[in-house]
Design a protein around this motif. Structure first.
Motif, mmCIF file in Angstrom:
data_model
loop_
_atom_site.group_PDB
_atom_site.id
_atom_site.type_symbol
_atom_site.label_atom_id
_atom_site.label_comp_id
_atom_site.label_asym_id
_atom_site.label_seq_id
_atom_site.Cartn_x
_atom_site.Cartn_y
_atom_site.Cartn_z
ATOM 1 N N GLN A 102 34.662 -16.723 69.832
ATOM 2 C CA GLN A 102 33.933 -17.833 70.531
ATOM 3 C C GLN A 102 32.505 -17.598 70.207
ATOM 4 O OE1 GLN A 102 34.125 -17.884 74.698
ATOM 5 N NE2 GLN A 102 33.215 -20.058 74.830
ATOM 6 N N ILE A 103 31.796 -16.249 70.207
ATOM 7 C CA ILE A 103 30.330 -15.942 69.938
ATOM 8 C C ILE A 103 30.077 -16.470 68.594
ATOM 9 C CG2 ILE A 103 28.960 -14.139 69.592
ATOM 10 C CD1 ILE A 103 29.960 -12.855 72.090
ATOM 11 N N TYR B 183 27.423 -19.283 67.300
ATOM 12 C CA TYR B 183 26.506 -18.945 66.434
ATOM 13 C C TYR B 183 26.350 -19.813 65.128
ATOM 14 C CZ TYR B 183 23.278 -16.123 63.463
ATOM 15 O OH TYR B 183 22.284 -15.918 62.452
ATOM 16 N N GLN B 184 27.449 -20.040 64.771
ATOM 17 C CA GLN B 184 27.694 -21.048 63.488
ATOM 18 C C GLN B 184 27.160 -22.450 63.638
ATOM 19 O OE1 GLN B 184 31.861 -20.453 62.307
ATOM 20 N NE2 GLN B 184 31.295 -18.631 61.097
ATOM 21 N N GLN B 185 27.316 -22.714 65.082
ATOM 22 C CA GLN B 185 26.942 -24.201 65.443
ATOM 23 C C GLN B 185 25.419 -24.071 66.080
ATOM 24 O OE1 GLN B 185 29.709 -24.968 68.548
ATOM 25 N NE2 GLN B 185 31.335 -25.791 67.218
ATOM 26 N N ARG B 186 24.681 -22.893 65.805
ATOM 27 C CA ARG B 186 23.232 -22.637 66.155
ATOM 28 C C ARG B 186 23.136 -22.899 67.548
ATOM 29 N NH1 ARG B 186 20.029 -25.410 61.006
ATOM 30 N NH2 ARG B 186 21.238 -24.270 59.291
ATOM 31 N N PRO C 119 30.993 -5.056 65.652
ATOM 32 C CA PRO C 119 29.837 -5.505 64.818
ATOM 33 C C PRO C 119 29.558 -6.951 64.512
ATOM 34 C CG PRO C 119 31.569 -4.500 63.455
ATOM 35 C CD PRO C 119 31.774 -4.310 64.950
ATOM 36 N N GLN C 120 30.667 -7.541 64.630
ATOM 37 C CA GLN C 120 30.303 -9.187 64.352
ATOM 38 C C GLN C 120 29.706 -10.000 65.567
ATOM 39 O OE1 GLN C 120 33.449 -7.682 63.896
ATOM 40 N NE2 GLN C 120 34.045 -8.021 61.827
ATOM 41 N N SER C 121 30.119 -9.642 66.741
ATOM 42 C CA SER C 121 29.502 -10.319 67.849
ATOM 43 C C SER C 121 28.101 -9.662 68.060
ATOM 44 C CB SER C 121 30.318 -9.909 69.160
ATOM 45 O OG SER C 121 30.340 -8.628 69.425
ATOM 46 N N GLY C 122 27.965 -8.469 67.785
ATOM 47 C CA GLY C 122 26.539 -7.936 67.854
ATOM 48 C C GLY C 122 25.487 -8.293 66.932
ATOM 49 N N VAL C 123 26.041 -8.409 66.022
ATOM 50 C CA VAL C 123 24.958 -9.234 64.644
ATOM 51 C C VAL C 123 24.884 -10.580 65.348
ATOM 52 C CG1 VAL C 123 24.803 -9.992 62.431
ATOM 53 C CG2 VAL C 123 25.530 -7.621 62.903
ATOM 54 N N CYS C 124 25.644 -11.442 65.787
ATOM 55 C CA CYS C 124 25.475 -12.684 66.193
ATOM 56 C C CYS C 124 24.465 -12.762 67.508
ATOM 57 C CB CYS C 124 26.552 -13.349 66.585
ATOM 58 S SG CYS C 124 27.862 -13.768 65.189
ATOM 59 N N TYR C 125 24.787 -11.839 68.277
ATOM 60 C CA TYR C 125 23.796 -11.465 69.484
ATOM 61 C C TYR C 125 22.211 -11.300 69.032
ATOM 62 C CZ TYR C 125 21.790 -9.795 73.777
ATOM 63 O OH TYR C 125 20.906 -9.408 74.794
ATOM 64 N N ALA C 126 22.080 -10.340 68.188
ATOM 65 C CA ALA C 126 20.692 -9.988 67.680
ATOM 66 C C ALA C 126 20.080 -10.969 66.988
ATOM 67 C CB ALA C 126 20.883 -8.372 66.753
ATOM 68 N N ASN C 127 20.816 -11.836 66.062
ATOM 69 C CA ASN C 127 20.303 -13.043 65.201
ATOM 70 C C ASN C 127 19.967 -13.983 66.184
ATOM 71 O OD1 ASN C 127 20.134 -11.597 63.179
ATOM 72 N ND2 ASN C 127 22.168 -12.578 62.072
ATOM 73 N N ALA C 128 20.921 -14.476 67.268
ATOM 74 C CA ALA C 128 20.431 -15.374 68.270
ATOM 75 C C ALA C 128 19.490 -15.100 68.922
ATOM 76 C CB ALA C 128 21.576 -15.643 69.159
#
Length: 597
Positions: A8-9, A13-16, A36-45
């Motif tokens: 879901q995260i 993230y892909q939907q901005r 790692p995937q959800s962590g990177v999405c969170y940091a980039n968000a």
């Protein structure tokens, strides 16, 4: 397999939908438990939401937990590069590539970091390393071509672009057309650049980047009506785009269009105007000395950004330029106290300017000493340091720094045929099509060419470029090295041009006192000089007089210009010209140079 929360995260993230990414992550996972995937999405968000310091903190934790996962190190490196920590970002990318030598994003971002540091040879090397693994990858080939272009290897870059044009499908074609068009623009082949961009706009009629580049190339061909049509089309598509609004305002100003900032002001007043647009507008309007319009932008933004350090820095600058130094001090203190961590160099510089305007040389000396340590290659900190020395009457140190024996004068007339200067005049006269001086430059009452004039292939321009390079190398290599001096510490190295332009001064025209912070050696070549220089010092080049309204410090040194004369001087020296009061024009070519690394 990814758990449902991670899925879901990633989807959010892909939907901005960055706010939802942050909320979902913080309520369901956390940095210490995440994958790692959800962590990177969170940091980039967090990064995309403007919370760079928190994003960096998260990435530091992720980089420790997932120290062997290349895409985590890559994400952290991207953030570090975005905030200007290039060396730290480069080190992380090198680590990621040691873990996975075939990690494509690592090579691409390493090359990008080197390009931002203007280390184009290293950027080229990174792309070539990646191409050993993926020799036909279009993204890598276009990256290599861009690095080659920046490294002045235009022929190799153009060969890659031409090969790619044959085989790339349309989606890649847009980026390719834009990059190839930029190379053709450097070569001043504007018509072929327009042809490429016209193909691109057929593929994506509403691509703003393509439309803006079409407009800019029409400006350079002096096809101003066509340029305005394209700019207006771009504005209709993206009315709140900050870079577009600023570029169009510059063009409208240079062409003498009535109310050149009307479009920009309309965008700023829009309730959806972004912080970036507001800041860009403040910067432009202050540089254009449009203090009334600046006040309007400040009033529109003060309710939203009165605690933002950059916004308050511009408020302080506005007060200083309006000679409200007490209010300027209050605003700059707010900028300093609102800063997270050390204040930016821009804030410190404004604090220094206010100190100089107040005649407080001691405070200014302290500020500019610190800025010299923070940005060792910025010549401007030495300029303003010299002004503080002058205020404090530290004559010995001042004259050691501003040593006018480092101003070199020579003439081309003894080594070129009599027809050389008339050929040069004829070439330059066709290049000055504007009606206004450029915004943010020292020029008043004249025009300046747009592009790098020494990129022009015309033989008379290239002859002059070669002669100037020979004279500059001979001058700098004859100097004794002194590691304590901002200019003499680099003598003996080969030189390269970083910018060149022509100026046409008209009646009442002059250059305000200024300096070139990104240069090292600057110069002016006098092409056509009016008889007015023989009367009362009109048009003479003067050194050492600061351009700070509240200071009345005299010039130290003056030079009478003559046709065919070249004047070279350290870029940090204050320099400007005395105004002309008669009708004849003055035609020059100016430039900056830097030593090789």
């Amino acid at each position: 397999m990814q758990n449902p929360i991670t899925q879901q995260i990633i989807k959010l993230y892909q939907q901005r939908q960055y706010e939802w990414v942050i909320k979902q992550f913080e309520s369901s996972l956390g940095v210490k438990q995440c994958d790692p995937q959800s962590g990177v999405c969170y940091a980039n968000a967090l990064r995309h939401s403007g919370n760079l310091s928190q994003a960096n903190k998260v990435y530091r934790n992720l980089s420790k937990r997932f120290a062997t996962v290349p895409f985590v190190l890559n994400g952290h490196a991207n953030l570090l590069i975005a905030i200007g920590e290039f060396d730290n970002g480069i080190n992380l990318l090198k680590k990621a590539l040691q873990i996975d030598p075939k990690f494509l994003d690592g090579y691409i971002n390493l090359a990008r970091a080197y390009s931002l540091k203007k280390q184009f040879t290293l950027a080229e090397k990174s792309y070539r390393q990646a191409l050993q693994t993926r020799p036909d990858d279009p993204q890598l080939l276009m990256g290599l071509a861009s690095a080659l272009q920046q490294n002045d290897k235009l022929g190799e870059a153009e060969s890659i672009y031409q090969q790619l044009l044959i085989r790339l499908p349309s989606p890649w074609g847009i980026k390719l057309y834009l990059q190839y068009a930029s190379l053709l623009r450097v070569k001043q082949n504007y018509r072929n650049a327009i042809s490429l961009l016209e193909k691109a706009v057929q593929i994506e009629p509403n691509n703003v980047d393509v439309i803006i580049n079409l407009a800019a190339n029409h400006v350079l061909l002096q096809q101003h009506d066509a340029a305005i049509v394209f700019y207006e089309k771009a504005i209709a598509i993206a009315p709140l785009d900050a870079s577009l609004q600023i570029e169009y305002a510059h063009v409208r100003w240079s062409l003498g269009i009535e109310e050149p900032f009307a479009k920009l002001m309309s965008a700023v007043r829009n309730t959806h105007a972004s912080y970036e647009l507001c800041i860009a507008a403040l910067d432009l309007l202050l540089n254009a000395e449009q203090l009334d319009l600046t006040q309007v932008v400040i009033e529109a933004g003060v309710g939203k950004w009165q605690s933002d350090p950059t916004f308050m820095m511009f408020v302080a600058r506005h007060h200083r330029l309006c000679n409200r130094l007490g209010e300027a001090q209050i605003a700059i203190r707010t900028a300093v106290t609102s800063s997270k961590g050390p204040p930016s160099v821009s804030i410190e510089n404004e604090r220094g300017y206010i100190a100089l305007a107040l005649g407080d040389g001691k405070t200014a000396l302290n500020i500019y000493r610190k800025l010299q340590r923070r940005e060792t290659d910025d010549q401007g900190w030495w300029t303003l340091y010299s002004t503080a020395l002058k205020i404090e009457k530290a004559e010995r140190e001042y004259h050691q720094l501003c040593d006018y024996d480092l101003v070199n004068v020579s003439s081309i007339l003894s080594c070129k045929p009599a027809g050389f200067i008339p050929r040069l005049i004829d070439k330059l006269e066709h290049m000055h099509a504007n009606s206004q001086h450029p915004i943010g430059q020292s020029l008043r009452g004249g025009t300046q060419t747009y592009e790098d004039i020494f990129d022009d292939p015309e033989p008379v321009i290239q002859e002059l470029k070669t002669w100037i390079m020979e004279r500059a190398n001979a001058f700098t290599q004859a100097q004794a090295k002194n590691v304590q001096h901002p200019f003499l510490r680099h003598v003996g190295k080969a030189l390269s041009f970083t910018g060149s332009w022509s100026v046409n001064l008209k009646v009442d025209g002059f250059h305000t006192s200024h300096f070139h912070p990104q240069g090292w050696l600057s110069g002016v070549f006098y092409v056509d000089i009016p008889p007015a220089v023989d009367a009362g010092g009109e048009g003479w080049l003067q050194f050492g007089k600061p351009e700070i309204d509240q200071l009345d410090l005299p010039a130290d040194y003056v030079i009478k210009p003559e046709s065919g004369t070249l004047v070279l001087f350290p870029s940090f020296m204050w320099h400007g010209t005395r105004p002309f009061t008669r009708g004849e024009r003055r035609l020059t070519i100016a430039f900056d140079m830097v030593p090789a690394d």
